[in-house]
Design an enzyme around this catalytic site. Structure first.
Site, PDB file in Angstrom:
ATOM      1  N   ASN A  48      48.743  35.588  24.816  1.00 47.70           N
ATOM      2  CA  ASN A  48      50.056  34.967  24.701  1.00 47.70           C
ATOM      3  C   ASN A  48      49.837  33.460  24.559  1.00 47.70           C
ATOM      4  OD1 ASN A  48      52.602  33.946  24.995  1.00 47.70           O
ATOM      5  ND2 ASN A  48      52.932  34.729  27.078  1.00 47.70           N
TER       6      ASN A  48
ATOM      7  N   GLU B 229      58.513  33.604  32.174  1.00 48.36           N
ATOM      8  CA  GLU B 229      58.983  32.266  31.785  1.00 48.36           C
ATOM      9  C   GLU B 229      60.340  32.357  31.094  1.00 48.36           C
ATOM     10  OE1 GLU B 229      55.376  31.147  29.780  1.00 48.36           O
ATOM     11  OE2 GLU B 229      54.383  31.059  31.723  1.00 48.36           O
TER      12      GLU B 229
ATOM     13  N   GLU C 270      52.694  40.956  35.588  1.00 46.83           N
ATOM     14  CA  GLU C 270      52.298  39.557  35.709  1.00 46.83           C
ATOM     15  C   GLU C 270      52.950  38.947  36.946  1.00 46.83           C
ATOM     16  OE1 GLU C 270      50.990  37.891  31.604  1.00 46.83           O
ATOM     17  OE2 GLU C 270      53.110  37.467  31.893  1.00 46.83           O
TER      18      GLU C 270
HETATM   19  P1  13P Z   1      47.800  32.515  32.350  1.00 50.58           P
HETATM   20  O1  13P Z   1      46.680  33.408  31.890  1.00 50.58           O
HETATM   21  O2  13P Z   1      47.732  31.133  31.794  1.00 50.58           O
HETATM   22  O3  13P Z   1      47.970  32.549  33.834  1.00 50.58           O
HETATM   23  O4  13P Z   1      49.155  33.134  31.735  1.00 50.58           O
HETATM   24  C1  13P Z   1      49.419  34.478  31.902  1.00 50.58           C
HETATM   25  C2  13P Z   1      50.607  34.829  31.110  1.00 50.58           C
HETATM   26  O5  13P Z   1      51.717  34.413  31.409  1.00 50.58           O
HETATM   27  C3  13P Z   1      50.433  35.670  29.924  1.00 50.58           C
HETATM   28  O6  13P Z   1      51.641  36.117  29.428  1.00 50.58           O
END
Ligand code: 13P
Length: 256
Positions: free
Chosen positions: A10, A98, A168
């Site tokens: 991502n 997010e 996540e």
């Molecule tokens: P990070 O690997 O930067 O913690 O992000 C994870 C994420 O939100 C993937 O969608």
């Protein structure tokens, strides 16, 4: 039931078009030997078509990071499933924390987007996860359960064949804090159990459940070795071809 390992990157709001093409090209070169692991990269909307040009003859799949559920119309700033398909994308991330946190995504909008994605031949990567407060309050499983029920409302076992789930934990995203393999496995197991209750055991056994949250080459093996962890949704570490390709190679070596 053998599930394939799926590693997705991502890219979030990173990379101009020339930077995106460069990164995609480096990833392509470094993963030329990969045959078993499913690879997906999710650049920003603006870079989807340019990145597709780079990866179209490779084993790497293209995904978007969001979409709107309407087909077309006066929805300034939004992007439809059909538009995504026209870039060459065949995956779309839905309900990333997010988006839930900063852009008002709800269980209802997540559900609508999943249904629209599926109707249009896009495979949704559906994100769920608890915040730090929720984990400390011991309501992680309750929160995840609500998110999964909301997301999958009205879906059939056939639909689930084209859905990926990504667990996540919000407190592990971009923080460098990773859930321990045991913490992640516990939630993945519960997610699979819930999918079995909702849509049957066979469907649950076949569903790919990725882990996301500070996945790096150094912790990928211990996470991916867990029985119910079928891949990773990588943020920060996917912005460098070396670390993303390393995670993919670790996945490729693990025989589940
Ligand atoms: P990070 O690997 O930067 O913690 O992000 C994870 C994420 O939100 C993937 O969608």
């Amino acid at each position: 039931m053998k599930r394939s390992i799926v590693i997705a990157g991502n890219w979030k709001m990173h990379k101009t078009n020339s930077e995106a093409q460069q990164l995609a090209n480096q990833i392509r070169m470094k993963t030329i030997d990969i045959t078993k692991t499913r690879m997906i990269i999710c650049p920003p909307f603006t870079a989807l078509a340019p990145v597709y040009d780079i990866i179209k003859d490779s084993a790497i799949h293209l995904g978007a990071q969001n979409m709107f559920w309407e087909k077309e119309g006066a929805f300034t700033g939004e992007i439809s499933a059909g538009m995504l398909k026209s870039t060459g994308a065949d995956y779309v991330i839905i309900g990333h924390s997010e988006r839930r946190q900063y852009f008002g995504e709800t269980e209802e909008t997540v559900n609508k987007k999943i249904k629209t994605a599926l109707e249009n031949g896009l495979k949704p990567i559906v994100c769920v996860g608890e915040t730090l407060e929720q984990r400390e309050e011991n309501i992680t499983l309750k929160v995840i359960g609500k998110q999964i029920r909301g997301a999958f409302d009205g879906l059939t076992p056939e639909d689930l064949q084209n859905v990926i789930v990504a667990y996540e934990p919000v407190w592990a995203i971009g923080t460098g804090k990773t859930a321990t393999p045991e913490q992640a496995q516990e939630v993945h197991f519960e997610i699979r159990k819930l999918i079995a209750e909702l849509l049957g055991r066979e469907t649950a056994e076949a569903t790919v459940i990725q882990y996301g949250g500070s996945v790096k080459p150094g912790n990928a093996e211990s996470l991916l070795s867990q029985a119910d962890i079928d891949g990773a949704l990588v943020g920060g570490a996917c912005l460098k071809a070396d670390s993303f390709a390393e995670i993919i190679h670790i996945a490729e070596k693990l025989k589940k």
